[in-house]
Design an enzyme around this catalytic site. Structure first.
Site, PDB file in Angstrom:
ATOM      1  N   HIS A 281       0.826  -1.210   0.000  1.00 39.28           N
ATOM      2  CA  HIS A 281       0.000   0.000   0.000  1.00 39.28           C
ATOM      3  C   HIS A 281       0.860   1.259   0.000  1.00 39.28           C
ATOM      4  O   HIS A 281       0.631   2.192  -0.778  1.00 39.28           O
ATOM      5  CB  HIS A 281      -0.935  -0.010   1.217  1.00 39.28           C
ATOM      6  CG  HIS A 281      -1.792   1.218   1.330  1.00 39.28           C
ATOM      7  ND1 HIS A 281      -1.407   2.318   2.061  1.00 39.28           N
ATOM      8  CD2 HIS A 281      -2.992   1.520   0.793  1.00 39.28           C
ATOM      9  CE1 HIS A 281      -2.348   3.248   1.968  1.00 39.28           C
ATOM     10  NE2 HIS A 281      -3.319   2.784   1.212  1.00 39.28           N
TER      11      HIS A 281
ATOM     12  N   CYS B   1      -3.734  -2.562 -14.554  1.00 38.49           N
ATOM     13  CA  CYS B   1      -3.535  -1.417 -13.657  1.00 38.49           C
ATOM     14  C   CYS B   1      -2.670  -1.776 -12.461  1.00 38.49           C
ATOM     15  O   CYS B   1      -2.521  -0.985 -11.535  1.00 38.49           O
ATOM     16  CB  CYS B   1      -4.884  -0.854 -13.187  1.00 38.49           C
ATOM     17  SG  CYS B   1      -5.918  -2.055 -12.334  1.00 38.49           S
TER      18      CYS B   1
END
Length: 800
Positions: free
Chosen positions: A417, A739
């Site tokens: 993240h 993506c």
């Protein structure tokens, strides 16, 4: 012979005051040998007189002076490299003067006789002398050679030590400090080699806090170079000085070691698996080392920095080096107030003292105060312009991340993240310091001034002047704008990943074809902060609709008429729970990553009303604001019937799939690939989420440091899945994009995608231009290969 004129002096002839004769390292070894009772491997040191004799007798002092005239700009790395390489080659090619060579040879043979060995193995360590430069620090700028055998090889290594006086780094340092290159001489300490089965370092002061009531000892398997260099994460022991009690220990996984070869030189070896997590030294050895450290500190009268080794033949501990610790004393030396233009109010330093190393997740440089946060509840305390240091980030950390100058985390890889978000925010970020060196959260002190070099993955102590200054010298406008650059037209569309709506205008000028992935979670964590079901319960569902719509609008407006693909919410239950009111609505899941997330929420009676608010927000942007370039994507959809339910639900709520409104599926689960022929009925296209897809195909948690090396999007299993998806999707006229992080990180993976016929690639803002150019070259190569029929064969078999 007069000591000042000798070419060689033995350790027991030296004292620490003899820096002018043999440099700091050799003089310290002499002090330890002659004035203390700690065990030090015996040896001798060549002198500064020997170095100067070598330079003068060979004419190198004149040659070097001439070569240095070519160094007109030390900031030019090519010029610096070429000039210093020429100097080093000249030194290594020169013949050692016979009288100096004879002194080294006879001393080496005498060392063997004293130690009862013929041709003993030795370590040859550089020791710079700078008697007329009292404030200079040359530590670590010259070379060390381990496991050297034979007089001829020792003489050669002494020459190589001499040559290391002119490494790029040392030459740059002297130039910037204004020192005369020829005023520095070099000594070589020739010391009996310790056959270290374990080795490391120790300090009599805590380098992070300055606490001098404890001794810190770090060690790993094999020779100590891998500890000094940060190649492995060593075991860490803290010992109380008063009674030598071990007050803490941290045993880390040590997968590799540097070992000596029986024939000379060294090599890297894998540590047996059952030994990797075993302590490198026993508690008794820890206490013995601490006792030596305490005695050395008392003798020198200052904080000490030491290196040690445990000999595999005798299990004896040896002290290999000891030098006064400089970090804490340097905090008040060689610093000056930062200039107003730098934007940094703290004192600056020219020294580069590494604190931790990690993976360079998002390139760039930043300097300022570190704010160490371990508890998410403390996020509110984070201030603009601080450097965020934490274990690992999650979506609820985004508000703090947006305010951060830079980010440093203990854990994580290139697809975690923190890595993804920091790249999208354009914030320098280093992740995974625990696996590369040590935990940033325990090594970096809260409030400490640090410099983050996220291009190379290094955090330095203090505000490092030559890292900060280039950024300060840039025009102020460059920090706030992205300069548009001419880019080639490509048949493969190049989209951009974007989470933070506030950056849409800044990055909208890039030559991308639209937004391939807009993460809705950014808007939740930055602007809403509250659980949607909680807002429904308290009677304020409009907050969800209005704030989501406003964030979406910013992106659609900045990119119009280019398409924007919004990914509906993909929080895990653990992340939703961190939103205000979330405890009441979220289950406790043992594996939230594989739990109630993505599509499985949208039609669930427990969440459906919240998902309807997301749909209303999309409708508001498209219908009230008039931005028809907004499309949507469904994440983590496990089953075909789930996709059918969601498309029907959107239709009931007024979002109708059609020529002007596309619904994409995030292809990130193996079932999406295997059942693509059936998913085709309900979607307009796919966007491959290569991060999760690789994790689920390989069965490898990408955020787990232990198995992270096994995670690779370029694995053939992943490639076969992607090529199969493209083939099946295209048969029904559906498009395929990607993506995930892979195209941003691996240019060769982009080549595979283009050759596989992918319709578009979505990358981070910092990779848009490079990817566009890369894709253009790939496409041109494909055309050339088709014309010539002589293209390079692909050796991988992608057949499903």
């Amino acid at each position: 012979m007069d000591r000042d004129k000798a070419f060689v002096l033995w350790f027991d002839e030296l004292r620490r005051a003899d820096v002018a004769l043999v440099g700091g390292k050799s003089s310290s070894l002499g002090e330890l040998t002659s004035q203390t009772k700690v065990p030090v491997p015996y040896g001798f040191a060549t002198t500064a007189e020997g170095y100067r004799h070598f330079m003068h007798a060979t004419g190198l002092d004149v040659t070097i002076k001439e070569l240095l005239k070519g160094l007109t700009d030390v900031e030019d790395p090519v010029q610096l490299r070429d000039v210093t390489a020429s100097i080093r080659k000249a030194i290594c090619d020169a013949d050692m003067p016979q009288d100096l060579a004879d002194s080294i040879r006879s001393s080496y043979e005498e060392l063997g006789r004293k130690m009862g060995e013929t041709d003993p193995f030795v370590a040859v360590r550089s020791s710079a002398t700078a008697e007329d430069l009292p404030d200079a620090s040359f530590a670590g700028q010259q070379d060390t050679y381990l496991n050297v055998k034979g007089a001829d090889m020792v003489i050669q290594k002494v020459k190589e030590c001499y040559a290391s006086t002119f490494t790029d780094r040392a030459t740059y340092y002297r130039t910037k400090q204004g020192f005369d290159h020829l005023s520095v001489a070099l000594s070589a300490a020739v010391q009996m080699m310790v056959f270290s089965k374990a080795a490391g370092v120790m300090f009599t002061v805590d380098l992070v806090t300055g606490d001098d009531s404890t001794i810190t000892i770090e060690g790993a398997w094999g020779l100590g170079e891998y500890v000094v260099q940060g190649t492995v994460t060593p075991d860490n022991f803290r010992v109380r000085k008063d009674d030598l009690a071990i007050i803490s220990k941290m045993i880390n996984t040590k997968p590799i070691k540097l070992v000596r070869k029986d024939t000379g030189d060294v090599e890297e070896q894998a540590v047996p698996e059952d030994q990797q997590k075993q302590p490198a030294i026993t508690d008794d050895q820890v206490k013995e080392l601490a006792g030596y450290a305490k005695a050395i500190e008392k003798h020198y009268g200052c904080y000490m920095d030491m290196e040690w080794g445990v000999d595999e033949r005798t299990n004896k501990i040896w002290l290999l080096q000891a030098r006064p610790e400089t970090v804490w004393s340097k905090k008040n030396k060689e610093k000056k107030p930062a200039s107003a233009e730098s934007g940094v109010s703290a004192a600056m330093t020219k020294d580069r003292v590494t604190i931790v190393k990690g993976l360079p997740a998002s390139p760039g440089h930043a300097a300022g105060k570190a704010h160490v946060i371990l508890d998410p509840s403390k996020i509110e305390e984070f201030k603009d312009g601080e450097i965020l240091v934490t274990t690992m980030t999650a979506p609820d950390w985004v508000p703090a991340m947006k305010k951060a100058k830079a980010i440093v985390t203990d854990a994580g890889g290139m697809t975690c993240h923190a890595s993804i978000v920091s790249r999208e925010l354009g914030i320098p970020c280093i992740v995974g310091t625990k696996s590369r060196s040590q935990e940033a959260t325990t090594t970096i002190q809260d409030g400490q001034d640090i410099t983050v070099d996220a291009t190379n993955g290094i955090v330095y102590e203090g505000i490092v002047e030559d890292i900060v200054k280039p950024a300060a010298a840039a025009p102020a406008a460059t920090a706030a704008t992205v300069v548009a650059e001419t880019a080639p037209i490509t048949g493969t569309k190049i989209y951009m990943n974007l989470g933070n709506p506030d950056l849409a205008e800044k990055y909208g000028v890039l030559p991308c074809d639209g937004i391939g992935l807009m993460r809705e979670e950014f808007i939740w964590t930055t602007f809403i902060h509250e659980h949607p079901l909680y807002l429904i319960e308290i009677g304020h569902p409009e907050r969800v609709v209005d704030q989501l719509a406003d964030g979406m609008r910013k992106v659609c407006q900045a990119l119009a008429p280019r398409p924007v693909t919004l990914r509906f919410s993909d929080f895990k239950s653990s992340e939703y729970r961190n939103l205000k009111g979330g405890d009441k609505y979220e289950p406790q899941e043992s594996s939230a990553l594989l739990g109630w997330r993505g599509a499985s929420r949208y039609y669930d009676p427990k969440y459906i009303e919240a998902f309807k608010l997301e749909i209303k927000a999309v409708r508001k942007v498209r219908e009230e604001f008039g931005f028809k370039n907004l499309n949507v994507m469904i994440p983590f959809c496990r089953r075909v019937d789930e996709m059918e339910k969601i498309v029907n639900l959107m239709d009931q709520e007024g979002l109708h799939r059609g020529p002007d409104f596309k619904v994409w599926l995030m292809a990130e689960i193996p079932s999406n690939i295997i059942l693509a022929d059936q998913f085709n009925k309900f979607v307009d296209g796919y966007s491959i989420g290569s991060n999760d897809l690789t994790m689920l195909i390989m069965g490898c948690d990408r955020d787990n440091d232990t198995v992270a090396p096994l995670f690779d999007e370029r694995n053939l299993a992943v490639k076969r899945a992607i090529r199969h998806l493209i083939s099946v999707a295209h048969k029904d006229g559906k498009t395929v994009s990607i993506c995930g992080q892979a195209p941003s990180v691996y240019p060769d993976f982009t080549e595979f995608l283009v050759k596989s016929g992918i319709d578009s690639v979505s990358v981070n803002p910092d990779a848009v231009i490079a990817t566009k150019k890369n894709v253009a070259q790939i496409e041109q190569r494909i055309l050339m290969d088709s014309l010539t029929g002589k293209g390079r064969a692909d050796t991988e078999d992608y057949t499903w």
